[in-house]
Design a protein around this motif. Structure first.
Motif, mmCIF file in Angstrom:
data_model
loop_
_atom_site.group_PDB
_atom_site.id
_atom_site.type_symbol
_atom_site.label_atom_id
_atom_site.label_comp_id
_atom_site.label_asym_id
_atom_site.label_seq_id
_atom_site.Cartn_x
_atom_site.Cartn_y
_atom_site.Cartn_z
ATOM 1 N N VAL A 19 0.839 -1.206 0.000
ATOM 2 C CA VAL A 19 0.000 0.000 0.000
ATOM 3 C C VAL A 19 0.871 1.251 0.000
ATOM 4 C CG1 VAL A 19 -1.732 1.325 1.294
ATOM 5 C CG2 VAL A 19 -1.946 -1.166 1.115
ATOM 6 N N GLN A 22 2.586 1.855 -3.338
ATOM 7 C CA GLN A 22 1.675 2.312 -4.386
ATOM 8 C C GLN A 22 1.200 3.749 -4.173
ATOM 9 O OE1 GLN A 22 1.190 0.096 -6.843
ATOM 10 N NE2 GLN A 22 0.007 1.514 -8.054
ATOM 11 N N HIS A 23 0.981 4.131 -2.902
ATOM 12 C CA HIS A 23 0.312 5.407 -2.624
ATOM 13 C C HIS A 23 1.137 6.398 -1.802
ATOM 14 C CE1 HIS A 23 -3.314 3.645 -4.285
ATOM 15 N NE2 HIS A 23 -3.126 2.606 -3.500
ATOM 16 N N GLY A 27 -0.708 9.351 0.961
ATOM 17 C CA GLY A 27 -1.797 8.810 0.153
ATOM 18 C C GLY A 27 -2.373 7.502 0.661
ATOM 19 N N SER A 28 -1.781 6.951 1.695
ATOM 20 C CA SER A 28 -2.242 5.675 2.257
ATOM 21 C C SER A 28 -3.091 5.939 3.493
ATOM 22 C CB SER A 28 -1.049 4.791 2.633
ATOM 23 O OG SER A 28 -0.281 4.484 1.504
ATOM 24 N N SER A 29 -4.374 5.721 3.358
ATOM 25 C CA SER A 29 -5.250 5.913 4.523
ATOM 26 C C SER A 29 -5.121 4.718 5.461
ATOM 27 C CB SER A 29 -6.703 6.059 4.075
ATOM 28 O OG SER A 29 -7.194 4.819 3.592
ATOM 29 N N ALA A 32 -7.316 1.946 4.228
ATOM 30 C CA ALA A 32 -6.747 1.168 3.114
ATOM 31 C C ALA A 32 -5.687 0.198 3.632
ATOM 32 C CB ALA A 32 -6.153 2.103 2.069
ATOM 33 N N SER A 107 10.338 6.186 -3.172
ATOM 34 C CA SER A 107 9.124 6.937 -2.847
ATOM 35 C C SER A 107 9.301 7.742 -1.559
ATOM 36 C CB SER A 107 7.950 5.960 -2.713
ATOM 37 O OG SER A 107 6.803 6.607 -2.244
ATOM 38 N N GLU A 111 8.998 11.698 -1.330
ATOM 39 C CA GLU A 111 7.932 12.278 -0.510
ATOM 40 C C GLU A 111 8.470 13.125 0.643
ATOM 41 O OE1 GLU A 111 3.757 10.916 1.642
ATOM 42 O OE2 GLU A 111 5.015 9.390 0.698
#
Length: 192
Positions: A19, A22-23, A27-29, A32, A107, A111
């Motif tokens: 997760v 990918q996000h 972006g990862s809640s 999720a 990532s 970020e």
């Protein structure tokens, strides 16, 4: 009697890595993550702590596994530059579904940059470990005459690290294994 955990911690952490890869972190809640990990909110807090703690554990695990895999892939070449090329080609040859998932390490750098000391510490540690392995092979390539005399092994170590990071971003953007293999081969040829 204490209740035993009803889930596999490693499997759940792998799911969280997927997760976050990918996000990203933002972006990862939490919902999720819980869905992917197939655990309850309380189980997450009891086992991993909050979302940030989970992210740091996922990043540490991902970086460790990724670096060890790349180092293991260097074992497929008999001479130093062949070993480095073997590792880059192995990365380039990963299934597109794996490559397109993205690199959690790259990532994290994109970020957070240098704004989070914990993230920076984890990414620096991974870069240092990989850099030492690459540097050792380049030093050996220098001793055996495989590395062009005008190439500085330290600069070449940074170059190959940047090449690998670029390949990871290109893979995430859909570059084919053939394109990635060409990049890997060109990078190694530039050192001869």
């Amino acid at each position: 009697m204490a209740r035993h955990k009803e889930f596999d911690r490693d499997w759940a952490l792998d799911a969280a890595i997927g997760v976050f890869s990918q996000h990203g972190y933002e972006g990862s809640s939490t919902d999720a993550l819980l869905t992917a990990m197939k655990i309850s909110r309380q189980s997450m807090y009891d086992t991993f702590g909050d979302k940030r703690s989970l992210y740091l554990q996922a990043l540490k695990r991902y970086n460790t596994d990724s670096v060890l895999r790349i180092i293991a892939d260097t074992q497929h070449g008999q001479r130093p530059l062949e070993a480095l090329e073997a590792a880059l080609i192995a990365f380039a040859s990963r299934p597109p579904s794996e490559a397109s998932r993205g690199c959690l390490g790259v990532s994290a750098i994109c970020e957070f940059g240098r704004t989070d000391a914990d993230v920076s510490s984890l990414t620096d540690s991974a870069a240092t470990t990989l850099g030492k392995a690459i540097g050792s092979l380049l030093d050996e390539a220098r001793r055996t005459g495989q590395l062009a005399p005008e190439i500085d092994p330290e600069a070449a170590t940074q170059f190959l690290g940047a090449t690998l990071s670029g390949m990871k971003v290109s893979a995430r953007n859909g570059a084919s294994p053939e394109v990635l293999r060409n990049i890997a081969s060109l990078a190694i040829r530039s050192l001869r």
